[in-house]
Design a protein around this motif. Structure first.
Motif, PDB file in Angstrom:
ATOM      1  N   ALA A  24      -5.326 127.967 -48.430  1.00 27.72           N
ATOM      2  CA  ALA A  24      -4.691 128.400 -47.125  1.00 27.72           C
ATOM      3  C   ALA A  24      -4.120 129.591 -47.065  1.00 27.72           C
ATOM      4  O   ALA A  24      -4.117 130.479 -46.264  1.00 27.72           O
ATOM      5  CB  ALA A  24      -3.740 127.268 -46.735  1.00 27.72           C
ATOM      6  N   MET A  25      -3.301 129.841 -48.262  1.00 30.54           N
ATOM      7  CA  MET A  25      -2.459 131.180 -48.474  1.00 30.54           C
ATOM      8  C   MET A  25      -3.257 132.277 -48.293  1.00 30.54           C
ATOM      9  O   MET A  25      -2.901 133.392 -48.152  1.00 30.54           O
ATOM     10  CB  MET A  25      -1.274 131.099 -49.363  1.00 30.54           C
ATOM     11  CG  MET A  25      -0.366 129.976 -49.110  1.00 30.54           C
ATOM     12  SD  MET A  25       0.414 129.804 -47.558  1.00 30.54           S
ATOM     13  CE  MET A  25       1.519 131.559 -47.554  1.00 30.54           C
ATOM     14  N   LYS A  26      -4.123 132.387 -49.050  1.00 30.71           N
ATOM     15  CA  LYS A  26      -5.364 133.287 -49.264  1.00 30.71           C
ATOM     16  C   LYS A  26      -5.589 133.878 -47.883  1.00 30.71           C
ATOM     17  O   LYS A  26      -5.819 134.993 -47.864  1.00 30.71           O
ATOM     18  CB  LYS A  26      -6.701 132.879 -49.820  1.00 30.71           C
ATOM     19  CG  LYS A  26      -6.551 133.152 -51.481  1.00 30.71           C
ATOM     20  CD  LYS A  26      -8.102 132.826 -51.924  1.00 30.71           C
ATOM     21  CE  LYS A  26      -8.122 132.495 -53.273  1.00 30.71           C
ATOM     22  NZ  LYS A  26      -9.513 131.931 -53.716  1.00 30.71           N
ATOM     23  N   LEU A  27      -5.879 133.047 -46.947  1.00 32.29           N
ATOM     24  CA  LEU A  27      -6.320 133.536 -45.652  1.00 32.29           C
ATOM     25  C   LEU A  27      -4.874 134.100 -44.895  1.00 32.29           C
ATOM     26  O   LEU A  27      -5.031 135.208 -44.224  1.00 32.29           O
ATOM     27  CB  LEU A  27      -6.995 132.407 -45.030  1.00 32.29           C
ATOM     28  CG  LEU A  27      -7.404 132.770 -43.369  1.00 32.29           C
ATOM     29  CD1 LEU A  27      -8.202 133.801 -43.025  1.00 32.29           C
ATOM     30  CD2 LEU A  27      -7.885 131.521 -42.556  1.00 32.29           C
ATOM     31  N   VAL A  28      -4.067 133.442 -45.044  1.00 31.85           N
ATOM     32  CA  VAL A  28      -2.610 133.493 -44.345  1.00 31.85           C
ATOM     33  C   VAL A  28      -2.352 135.217 -44.817  1.00 31.85           C
ATOM     34  O   VAL A  28      -1.815 135.852 -43.765  1.00 31.85           O
ATOM     35  CB  VAL A  28      -1.632 132.598 -44.586  1.00 31.85           C
ATOM     36  CG1 VAL A  28      -0.131 133.227 -44.044  1.00 31.85           C
ATOM     37  CG2 VAL A  28      -1.953 131.354 -43.849  1.00 31.85           C
ATOM     38  N   ASP A  29      -2.309 135.377 -45.985  1.00 35.38           N
ATOM     39  CA  ASP A  29      -1.984 136.749 -46.234  1.00 35.38           C
ATOM     40  C   ASP A  29      -2.627 137.904 -45.927  1.00 35.38           C
ATOM     41  O   ASP A  29      -2.254 138.904 -45.951  1.00 35.38           O
ATOM     42  CB  ASP A  29      -2.126 136.638 -48.138  1.00 35.38           C
ATOM     43  CG  ASP A  29      -0.966 136.084 -48.764  1.00 35.38           C
ATOM     44  OD1 ASP A  29       0.165 135.571 -48.119  1.00 35.38           O
ATOM     45  OD2 ASP A  29      -1.437 135.689 -50.151  1.00 35.38           O
ATOM     46  N   LEU A  30      -3.938 137.641 -45.333  1.00 36.53           N
ATOM     47  CA  LEU A  30      -4.621 138.764 -44.759  1.00 36.53           C
ATOM     48  C   LEU A  30      -4.302 138.891 -43.199  1.00 36.53           C
ATOM     49  O   LEU A  30      -5.001 139.723 -42.628  1.00 36.53           O
ATOM     50  CB  LEU A  30      -6.275 138.295 -44.737  1.00 36.53           C
ATOM     51  CG  LEU A  30      -6.574 138.165 -46.186  1.00 36.53           C
ATOM     52  CD1 LEU A  30      -8.301 137.526 -46.144  1.00 36.53           C
ATOM     53  CD2 LEU A  30      -6.793 139.469 -46.998  1.00 36.53           C
ATOM     54  N   LEU A  31      -3.497 138.046 -42.416  1.00 39.76           N
ATOM     55  CA  LEU A  31      -3.472 137.916 -41.168  1.00 39.76           C
ATOM     56  C   LEU A  31      -1.985 138.460 -40.897  1.00 39.76           C
ATOM     57  O   LEU A  31      -1.207 138.344 -41.530  1.00 39.76           O
ATOM     58  CB  LEU A  31      -3.340 136.446 -40.690  1.00 39.76           C
ATOM     59  CG  LEU A  31      -4.697 135.642 -40.735  1.00 39.76           C
ATOM     60  CD1 LEU A  31      -4.462 134.305 -40.615  1.00 39.76           C
ATOM     61  CD2 LEU A  31      -5.801 136.296 -40.227  1.00 39.76           C
ATOM     62  N   ASN A  32      -2.289 139.388 -39.742  1.00 42.05           N
ATOM     63  CA  ASN A  32      -0.971 139.800 -38.977  1.00 42.05           C
ATOM     64  C   ASN A  32      -0.230 139.018 -38.217  1.00 42.05           C
ATOM     65  O   ASN A  32      -0.851 138.557 -37.117  1.00 42.05           O
ATOM     66  CB  ASN A  32      -1.298 141.161 -38.497  1.00 42.05           C
ATOM     67  CG  ASN A  32      -0.045 141.696 -37.614  1.00 42.05           C
ATOM     68  OD1 ASN A  32       0.945 141.675 -37.854  1.00 42.05           O
ATOM     69  ND2 ASN A  32      -0.445 143.185 -37.115  1.00 42.05           N
ATOM     70  N   PRO A  33       1.109 138.436 -38.672  1.00 44.77           N
ATOM     71  CA  PRO A  33       1.817 137.436 -37.564  1.00 44.77           C
ATOM     72  C   PRO A  33       2.146 137.945 -36.258  1.00 44.77           C
ATOM     73  O   PRO A  33       2.429 137.042 -35.481  1.00 44.77           O
ATOM     74  CB  PRO A  33       3.168 137.231 -38.608  1.00 44.77           C
ATOM     75  CG  PRO A  33       3.184 138.189 -39.503  1.00 44.77           C
ATOM     76  CD  PRO A  33       1.788 138.896 -39.787  1.00 44.77           C
TER      77      PRO A  33
END
Ligand code: C5P
Length: 236
Positions: A24-33
């Motif tokens: 999950a964090m692998k994807l989260v790290d790529l996203l701009n909040p």
């Protein structure tokens, strides 16, 4: 981090449905909040709980806690309060829980200065007409969705989760400010998995949808960012 022009298209909520935190964090790290919202559902919340919500808040994300509460009014009142205490942005409850349950959830949010958006789930996008018949509902799926949307609106909810094709009728019935959140987003070559009421990102752009929820189209892709990019471009 992905930076794209997302103005004037439905906003994107990523359904973070993973069976472990690392992926999950692998994807989260790529996203701009500032651009993407995250939806935490039953799977990840059951595994990781409140602490995980806190960690995602620390990263700057707005969280849609999609636990779809459905219980007696008192239990839903207390659960809604506990959810709002976490500082989440959006929360879901099943509209089919009935008027008293919906009003109870709304009341639970009264004491909050900043409260989450309270969203009613109409019919799950995995349901078909046959599934409705199986649970004793004889009316067409579309009518059922409209009835639950109107009920949610009358009880003071902020919007509904519904199939994209129903968005226009719901806005006409409940007002333009009433939020429409649509899962079941699939690109042409995607597997539908268990979803039945699906639309493509291109179709999503044509309906008055405020937020699309995208899960496996991205999470099961070999290149999630390329796929997300494609979804955004399809809606331009
Ligand atoms: O993977 P997929 O894009 O089908 O994910 C859809 C997400 O939206 C899932 O997390 C599912 O729980 C949620 N959802 C839905 N239909 C609803 C309400 C929520 O599919 N009516």
């Amino acid at each position: 981090m992905l930076k794209l022009n997302c103005a004037n298209i439905p906003k994107i909520i990523i359904a973070l449905d993973f069976n472990d935190k690392k992926n999950a964090m692998k994807l989260v790290d790529l996203l701009n909040p500032d651009v993407f919202y995250l939806k935490i559902g039953k799977e990840m919340f059951t595994m990781l709980g409140k602490k995980f919500i806190y960690e995602l808040h620390q990263l700057g994300f707005n969280i849609f806690l999609d636990l779809k509460f459905h219980d007696i009014p008192n239990t839903v009142f207390n659960a809604t309060k506990a959810a709002a205490d976490m500082g989440i942005w959006m929360l879901s409850i099943h509209a089919s829980g009935g008027k008293k349950m919906l009003i109870s959830a709304k009341k639970a949010l009264q004491s909050f200065k900043t409260r989450p958006l309270l969203i009613g789930v109409t019919a799950l996008t995995s349901l078909t007409h046959t599934d409705l018949k199986d649970i004793g509902i004889q009316m067409p799926l579309q009518d059922y969705i409209l009835i639950l949307s109107k009920l949610s609106s009358d009880c003071g909810l902020d919007g509904v989760v519904c199939p994209g094709k129903e968005a226009e009728k719901i806005k006409l019935l409940c007002g333009n400010k009433y939020k429409i959140i649509t899962p079941g987003i699939r690109c042409l070559n995607d597997s539908t998995f268990d979803q039945n009421q699906i639309i493509t990102p291109k179709q999503a752009k044509k309906f008055p949808i405020d937020y699309i929820v995208v899960g496996r189209s991205i999470t099961s892709s070999k290149n999630p960012i390329k796929k997300l990019n494609f979804i955004i471009q399809s809606m331009q």
